[in-house]
Design an enzyme around this catalytic site. Sequence first.
Site, PDB file in Angstrom:
ATOM      1  N   HIS A 113      -8.588  11.424  -1.078  1.00 54.40           N
ATOM      2  CA  HIS A 113      -8.055  10.173  -1.630  1.00 54.40           C
ATOM      3  C   HIS A 113      -7.913  10.373  -3.136  1.00 54.40           C
ATOM      4  CE1 HIS A 113      -7.734   5.952  -2.690  1.00 54.40           C
ATOM      5  NE2 HIS A 113      -7.749   5.607  -1.432  1.00 54.40           N
ATOM      6  N   GLU A 136      -7.242   1.813  -2.780  1.00 53.51           N
ATOM      7  CA  GLU A 136      -5.810   1.884  -3.048  1.00 53.51           C
ATOM      8  C   GLU A 136      -5.245   0.487  -3.332  1.00 53.51           C
ATOM      9  OE1 GLU A 136      -3.901   4.552  -0.367  1.00 53.51           O
ATOM     10  OE2 GLU A 136      -1.964   3.592  -0.580  1.00 53.51           O
ATOM     11  N   ARG A 190      -0.920   9.326  -0.350  1.00 59.46           N
ATOM     12  CA  ARG A 190      -2.172   9.795  -0.952  1.00 59.46           C
ATOM     13  C   ARG A 190      -2.149  11.283  -1.295  1.00 59.46           C
ATOM     14  NH1 ARG A 190      -6.484   6.387   2.735  1.00 59.46           N
ATOM     15  NH2 ARG A 190      -6.065   4.438   1.652  1.00 59.46           N
ATOM     16  N   ARG A 230      -2.684  10.564   6.453  1.00 61.41           N
ATOM     17  CA  ARG A 230      -2.780   9.168   6.911  1.00 61.41           C
ATOM     18  C   ARG A 230      -2.345   8.207   5.817  1.00 61.41           C
ATOM     19  NH1 ARG A 230      -6.615   4.944   6.460  1.00 61.41           N
ATOM     20  NH2 ARG A 230      -8.080   6.266   5.324  1.00 61.41           N
ATOM     21  N   LEU A 250     -15.358   5.405  -3.552  1.00 62.40           N
ATOM     22  CA  LEU A 250     -13.936   5.061  -3.493  1.00 62.40           C
ATOM     23  C   LEU A 250     -13.530   3.958  -4.467  1.00 62.40           C
ATOM     24  CD1 LEU A 250     -11.486   5.960  -1.718  1.00 62.40           C
ATOM     25  CD2 LEU A 250     -11.689   3.731  -0.651  1.00 62.40           C
ATOM     26  N   PHE A 286       0.864  -1.191   0.000  1.00 61.79           N
ATOM     27  CA  PHE A 286       0.000   0.000   0.000  1.00 61.79           C
ATOM     28  C   PHE A 286       0.894   1.233   0.000  1.00 61.79           C
ATOM     29  CE2 PHE A 286      -4.593   0.939   1.202  1.00 61.79           C
ATOM     30  CZ  PHE A 286      -5.124  -0.080   0.444  1.00 61.79           C
ATOM     31  N   GLN A 294      -8.001  14.605   4.264  1.00 62.03           N
ATOM     32  CA  GLN A 294      -7.384  13.806   3.195  1.00 62.03           C
ATOM     33  C   GLN A 294      -8.307  13.655   1.984  1.00 62.03           C
ATOM     34  OE1 GLN A 294      -6.614   9.324   3.605  1.00 62.03           O
ATOM     35  NE2 GLN A 294      -4.561  10.182   3.533  1.00 62.03           N
ATOM     36  N   HIS A 346     -11.993  12.036   1.750  1.00 65.28           N
ATOM     37  CA  HIS A 346     -11.984  10.664   2.248  1.00 65.28           C
ATOM     38  C   HIS A 346     -11.841  10.526   3.755  1.00 65.28           C
ATOM     39  CE1 HIS A 346     -11.357   6.387   1.925  1.00 65.28           C
ATOM     40  NE2 HIS A 346     -10.154   6.447   2.468  1.00 65.28           N
TER      41      HIS A 346
HETATM   42  C1  LIG Z   1     -14.779   3.430   1.084  1.00 60.28           C
HETATM   43  C2  LIG Z   1     -13.769   3.469   2.181  1.00 60.28           C
HETATM   44  C3  LIG Z   1     -12.771   2.515   2.226  1.00 60.28           C
HETATM   45  C4  LIG Z   1     -11.820   2.538   3.261  1.00 60.28           C
HETATM   46  N1  LIG Z   1     -10.860   1.573   3.306  1.00 60.28           N
HETATM   47  C5  LIG Z   1      -9.964   1.561   4.332  1.00 60.28           C
HETATM   48  C6  LIG Z   1      -8.985   0.532   4.430  1.00 60.28           C
HETATM   49  O1  LIG Z   1      -8.935  -0.385   3.622  1.00 60.28           O
HETATM   50  N2  LIG Z   1      -8.110   0.575   5.462  1.00 60.28           N
HETATM   51  C7  LIG Z   1      -8.139   1.557   6.408  1.00 60.28           C
HETATM   52  O2  LIG Z   1      -7.328   1.535   7.325  1.00 60.28           O
HETATM   53  N3  LIG Z   1      -9.091   2.547   6.339  1.00 60.28           N
HETATM   54  C8  LIG Z   1      -9.995   2.563   5.341  1.00 60.28           C
HETATM   55  N4  LIG Z   1     -10.945   3.552   5.280  1.00 60.28           N
HETATM   56  C9  LIG Z   1     -11.076   4.483   6.411  1.00 60.28           C
HETATM   57  C10 LIG Z   1     -11.780   3.764   7.566  1.00 60.28           C
HETATM   58  O3  LIG Z   1     -12.753   2.893   7.065  1.00 60.28           O
HETATM   59  C11 LIG Z   1     -12.459   4.729   8.537  1.00 60.28           C
HETATM   60  O4  LIG Z   1     -11.568   5.747   8.886  1.00 60.28           O
HETATM   61  C12 LIG Z   1     -12.873   3.979   9.781  1.00 60.28           C
HETATM   62  O5  LIG Z   1     -13.669   2.875   9.455  1.00 60.28           O
HETATM   63  C13 LIG Z   1     -13.582   4.866  10.791  1.00 60.28           C
HETATM   64  O6  LIG Z   1     -14.020   4.034  11.836  1.00 60.28           O
HETATM   65  P1  LIG Z   1     -14.625   4.630  13.173  1.00 60.28           P
HETATM   66  O7  LIG Z   1     -14.840   3.477  14.096  1.00 60.28           O
HETATM   67  O8  LIG Z   1     -13.791   5.755  13.630  1.00 60.28           O
HETATM   68  O9  LIG Z   1     -16.014   5.232  12.728  1.00 60.28           O
HETATM   69  P2  LIG Z   1     -17.218   4.597  11.867  1.00 60.28           P
HETATM   70  O10 LIG Z   1     -16.992   3.230  11.415  1.00 60.28           O
HETATM   71  O11 LIG Z   1     -17.572   5.611  10.878  1.00 60.28           O
HETATM   72  O12 LIG Z   1     -18.374   4.575  12.898  1.00 60.28           O
HETATM   73  C14 LIG Z   1     -18.984   5.764  13.329  1.00 60.28           C
HETATM   74  C15 LIG Z   1     -20.176   5.384  14.144  1.00 60.28           C
HETATM   75  O13 LIG Z   1     -20.661   6.534  14.831  1.00 60.28           O
HETATM   76  C16 LIG Z   1     -22.054   6.620  14.675  1.00 60.28           C
HETATM   77  N5  LIG Z   1     -22.441   8.012  14.856  1.00 60.28           N
HETATM   78  C17 LIG Z   1     -22.006   9.103  14.182  1.00 60.28           C
HETATM   79  N6  LIG Z   1     -22.589  10.206  14.684  1.00 60.28           N
HETATM   80  C18 LIG Z   1     -23.400   9.795  15.677  1.00 60.28           C
HETATM   81  C19 LIG Z   1     -24.295  10.460  16.573  1.00 60.28           C
HETATM   82  N7  LIG Z   1     -24.473  11.793  16.546  1.00 60.28           N
HETATM   83  N8  LIG Z   1     -25.003   9.724  17.454  1.00 60.28           N
HETATM   84  C20 LIG Z   1     -24.863   8.378  17.496  1.00 60.28           C
HETATM   85  N9  LIG Z   1     -24.034   7.700  16.682  1.00 60.28           N
HETATM   86  C21 LIG Z   1     -23.320   8.410  15.796  1.00 60.28           C
HETATM   87  C22 LIG Z   1     -22.313   6.045  13.317  1.00 60.28           C
HETATM   88  O14 LIG Z   1     -23.654   5.664  13.163  1.00 60.28           O
HETATM   89  C23 LIG Z   1     -21.347   4.850  13.341  1.00 60.28           C
HETATM   90  O15 LIG Z   1     -21.938   3.785  14.050  1.00 60.28           O
HETATM   91  C24 LIG Z   1     -11.877   3.547   4.236  1.00 60.28           C
HETATM   92  C25 LIG Z   1     -12.884   4.521   4.180  1.00 60.28           C
HETATM   93  C26 LIG Z   1     -13.814   4.489   3.152  1.00 60.28           C
HETATM   94  C27 LIG Z   1     -14.852   5.542   3.100  1.00 60.28           C
END
Ligand SMILES: Cc1cc2nc3c(=O)[nH]c(=O)nc-3n(C[C@H](O)[C@H](O)[C@H](O)COP(=O)(O)OP(=O)(O)OC[C@H]3O[C@@H](n4cnc5c(N)ncnc54)[C@H](O)[C@@H]3O)c2cc1C
Length: 572
Positions: A237, A254, A285, A385, A251, A122, A235, A350
Amino acid sequence: MSDKFETHEMDVLVIGAGGAGLRAAIEALGQGASVGVVSKSLLGKAHTVMAEGGIAAAMANVDTKDDWRTHFRDTMRGGKTLNNWRMAQLHAQEAPERVRELEQWGALFDRTEDGNILQRAFGGHTFKRLCHVGDRTGLEMIRTLQDRGVHMGFDVYMECTIVRLLTDGERCAGAIGYWREQGRFVIFKAKSEVIATGGIGKAWPITSNSWEYTGDGMSLAYGAGAELMDLEFVQFHPTGMVWPPGVQGILVTEAVRGEGGILRNKKGERFMEKYDPKRMELSTRDVVARSIYTEVKEGRGTEHGGAYLDISHKPAEYVKKKLPSMYHQFKELADVDITKGPMEVGPTCHYVMGGIRVEAETAQSTLPGLFAAGEAAAGLHGANRLGGNSLSDLLVFGRRAGLAAAKHAKEVSTPTIDAAQVDAAEREALAPFQRQGGENPYAIHRDLQTTMQSLVGIFRTREDVQKALVELGKLKERWSHTSVEGSRMFNPGWHLALDLKSMLTISEAVAKSALVREESRGAHSRIDFPELSAEWGTKNNIVFRSGAEMGLRQDTRPEMPAELKQILAEDK
Ligand SMILES: Cc1cc2nc3c(=O)[nH]c(=O)nc-3n(C[C@H](O)[C@H](O)[C@H](O)COP(=O)(O)OP(=O)(O)OC[C@H]3O[C@@H](n4cnc5c(N)ncnc54)[C@H](O)[C@@H]3O)c2cc1C
């Protein structure tokens, strides 16, 4: 209070059911705490489910020379050394154990021939480091964590949006939210709270992010008095879909470049030779996104304003096996067979590197009892990142947040809920129903996105960001006159009106921070200050609430210990 509102009480309240929230909840449960997990969406649908390429961890299964030191160095260099070095160290050291644990809990990773977890290349990672499940790694991660947490017994409150954190003196005491389906309010009273609500991508129109990404957790923490940090680093992407218009921004992982995908402009030139001849398509990125942007701006873009990304030189069966989602995504959404020809791609908003300021060891914010992990928290990634470092971040710091939140809950008494704060939150949330013929939340959202895309996008100037701040001031004023029609029963216009408060607050923090950082570093590119500044390299931008105003100051970063400096300086 309890007779007016439905109320739930627990030791640890986790807001967010993505990777960070679920991992925090599992850890807090393991410490004997009672835990409630609140999520805006259905359990299993959090943004993490979309993650594709993999989890970065120096397991050395494929490249045996890999170790935590190299991962630490890559992360710091990728983040242009603005990272919280202690977080980068803990992350690199603990990620392999967190991945092994995930495997023990049932995650089925792709395998090497001798049965170890397979790892892929990556951008910005020296070695093949991303543990993956085809291009559906996030789905496997969420499935595994969810099974584990439900089995251990946390309470889940889904389709519930938190609108305000409640405080008891100088500490966090819980939160108030509403059920999205009925619009009824609900109070959570807790000794510790963990924010794991993800990022803010929906403030830009072209984004890979889901509808949940409205910056709520950062705005909630800011409102309760916690500090935010380094929000200028957003960021873009390099590879989102550009055509057809309805799918713009989705997306293109990558992993396509990790598996050997090549970028070309409309003249067929492999343009990364010009921008980063050493790393080419596997550059970081920020560099690849700016390269594509520049090619398009200088007239060498594709028909729909992007670049070509080609993986069709690989055997079709290999592409379908390693990139099944990409194969189906392009076939179904763009009528393109990626085993036969190139995809058209361009930058898409992203990820946000900035967020809630936390301590490295405990993930505690500057507000006692309030913890934050995952994309909502700042520090680990610095100015940019590396791909794969978010999923490992969720596991490492989700666990640390859950551990510290449970410990904190054991040490403090049950908080008191302040009726005046609850009344104020209820009044503000219901205000759009009291107004007639006011501003339409959809129009405000559209104008916010236009402002952020055109004035606080990939390239920035002082003049543009100043204009953005003026526009944001007008949008805030318009927001105070929003009105919505209909009832509180599942009312998307009302939901958006409430989400807009968070988007406007965090967009202002992004713009204010972007204006003062007079240098180009990682994802923050100032046309008027194109170089790195040694002085800004020692500073973090700190955003804080000062009455009704948003304050901003710079804190000097703590000195890195000599042994880490040495690792960083090694010429590898
Ligand atoms: C398409 C895509 C592909 C990606 N691929 C990768 C990868 O391969 N490798 C990598 O390392 N990263 C990747 N990323 C980045 C990574 O997926 C995210 O940064 C990460 O999943 C964020 O996780 P989190 O637990 O912080 O939040 P999230 O998984 O976004 O969870 C947030 C949670 O908070 C809840 N929430 C939000 N606001 C509120 C509120 N006001 N009240 C109650 N609940 C709320 C939501 O409902 C959800 O349950 C990718 C991102 C995208 C968009």
